[in-house]
Design a protein around this motif. Structure first.
Motif: not given
Length: 236
Positions: A46-56
């Protein structure tokens, strides 16, 4: 835009992005659900998904809580912490004086050594600010150190050496001084000798690692150095 990743003890699988403002600083917050009993691997995903969303969304730097365990995951998506080095170096003189006081050393009887690869602006400012408060200085910097020592002797009349040891060393870059009591004001994790920076009249939200948050507020002009104070012990 700076990001903020926070772990919340709520049910759910997907992180939620929301805009927030902290002491006037705009942030894009990613709330990661991690209810009690959640498996570490699930939280990591879930942290990875959050990081991906922020990077996007164009976020490149993030604020987290202290001792955030998933920094390698953030790095996989090009996210990095806010580096507190510039703020710590700008506060070098107050930190040095507080460190002497904490050790029971009278600054007027102390010699402070400033070490670095070059005389940067904060290095120069620290030397000037300390001149009026300490007995003497040691200035060690291959680039510009000699010129600065001459300037301080001429303008302030204080004893300045170009090598040696003092009651305290302030390091602006990795440049020796092993075995000395040293304020290490470089790198992503400065060593403030058990002290902490904080705000004189404002409280910071507890869900942030204090030093990176202060650095972000200072960089963005939301606080000034006059609003900062040095605490003898780490804040809890």
């Amino acid at each position: 835009m700076l990001g903020h990743i926070i772990i919340i003890e709520e049910k759910g699988r997907a992180p939620v992005l929301e805009r927030e403002t902290v002491l006037g600083l705009p942030l894009l917050r990613a709330s990661v659900p991690a209810p009690e009993g959640a498996r570490p691997r699930a939280v990591e995903r879930r942290v990875g998904k959050a990081a991906r969303a922020l990077a996007a969304e164009g976020v490149r730097r993030v604020l987290t809580e202290a001792d955030f365990p998933w920094r390698p995951v953030l790095g996989q998506w090009g996210l990095r912490d806010v580096d507190p080095e510039a703020l710590c170096q700008a506060m070098a003189a107050p930190l040095a004086l507080a460190a002497l006081e904490k050790r029971g050393v009278d600054p007027a009887r102390a010699t402070v050594a400033l070490r670095g690869n070059r005389v940067s602006r904060p290095f120069f400012q620290a030397a000037v600010q300390l001149c009026a408060r300490v007995r003497g200085l040691v200035v060690e910097a291959p680039s510009g150190g000699g010129a600065l020592a001459d300037h301080l002797r001429r303008e302030y009349g204080v004893p300045v050496l170009e090598e040696g040891r003092g009651e305290l060393t302030v390091g602006f870059s990795q440049s020796g001084g092993d075995g000395e009591t040293q304020l290490r004001l470089y790198g992503p994790e400065p060593d403030l000798l058990g002290m902490a920076l904080g705000l004189t009249e404002k409280r910071l939200p507890p869900e942030f690692d204090t030093l990176p948050l202060l650095a972000a507020l200072w960089e963005e002009g939301r606080i000034s150095q006059d609003e900062l104070t040095v605490f003898a012990n780490k804040l809890t």
